[in-house]
Design a protein around this motif. Sequence first.
Motif, PDB file in Angstrom:
ATOM      1  N   GLN A  21     -62.463  86.298   0.949  1.00 46.78           N
ATOM      2  CA  GLN A  21     -61.220  86.075  -0.052  1.00 46.78           C
ATOM      3  C   GLN A  21     -60.644  87.602   0.355  1.00 46.78           C
ATOM      4  O   GLN A  21     -59.776  87.890   0.657  1.00 46.78           O
ATOM      5  CB  GLN A  21     -60.865  85.712  -0.918  1.00 46.78           C
ATOM      6  N   ASN A 154     -54.684  84.351  -6.031  1.00 41.81           N
ATOM      7  CA  ASN A 154     -55.134  83.878  -5.196  1.00 41.81           C
ATOM      8  C   ASN A 154     -54.690  82.731  -5.588  1.00 41.81           C
ATOM      9  O   ASN A 154     -54.729  82.228  -6.589  1.00 41.81           O
ATOM     10  CB  ASN A 154     -56.777  83.650  -6.024  1.00 41.81           C
ATOM     11  N   VAL A 177     -59.449  78.004   2.153  1.00 40.49           N
ATOM     12  CA  VAL A 177     -59.825  77.370   0.999  1.00 40.49           C
ATOM     13  C   VAL A 177     -60.464  75.886   0.546  1.00 40.49           C
ATOM     14  O   VAL A 177     -60.244  75.176   1.876  1.00 40.49           O
ATOM     15  CB  VAL A 177     -58.626  77.664  -0.213  1.00 40.49           C
TER      16      VAL A 177
END
Length: 291
Positions: A21, A154, A177
């Motif tokens: 990420q 997030n 994701v």
Amino acid sequence: MTDDLTTATDAAIPGPATPYQGDIARYWDHEARPVNLRLGDVDGLYHHHYGIGEIDQAAIGDPADSEREKKVIAELHRLESAQADVLLDHLGDIRPDSTLLDAGCGRGGSMVMAHQRFGCKVEGLTLSTQQAEFGNKRAAELGIGEFVRSRVANMLDMPLANGSIAGSWNNESSMYVDLHDLFAEHSRVLAVGGRYVTITGCWNPKYGQPSKWVSQINAHFECNIHSRREYLRAMADNRLVPQAVIDLTPDTLPYWELRNTTSLVTGIEEAFIESYKDGSFQYVLIAADRV
């Protein structure tokens, strides 16, 4: 959830949960492709997704027209906004006192459109500080900063209260994701009866495995495209019941074929065009209700 709409730089910025990420945040912090910015310059709606619909040949004019490139850019942008309109169409009945969520909001074009349509608050989440600041600046310029906010956060750990969201979406952002983690968070923040919508590219399970074209798209965007089957399974596991599954592949192909004729090409156009044509890749909309 606070009602106070602050800028990305005012808010506490959480660190990415994983090194991957962190890589994605850096990727989008430095992304400034003309294909995103020049299209947004047409009317100030800056999108990070593709388009759907038939090409208006009269609008783009003759190939010899000295203004053709400018007209084609305007037409590509019209198709982008048409795609966002279709997504918003599937959110259902949204009231002005509702709050919506754009997970992976980019520079905020869809959020602006959502507020303009429904009159409600729209929260956006992105890992990119640059995108959040851009989106908040644009909302302020439009005089809607009180209603439209982008935050660096997030989407797998949303800074939102349980059941606080009437409708939420991922517009071409879910390939970054794990789907079970993503849908667990959407299910948590959505009110019972709330609607989740995604528009995404996914590889076709009937093809067998991701094709070479899908692998090229993954490498180009540093993402991990999921199969259509994975979306439906992960939704079922997280109390999201599909109400519509729509194949938009035929509708998006004209966008790609037109984009491939412009100076805005990025080198990935062939992979999209060929994978859509051979059936290994699909462009789908899934709308699901939180039960």
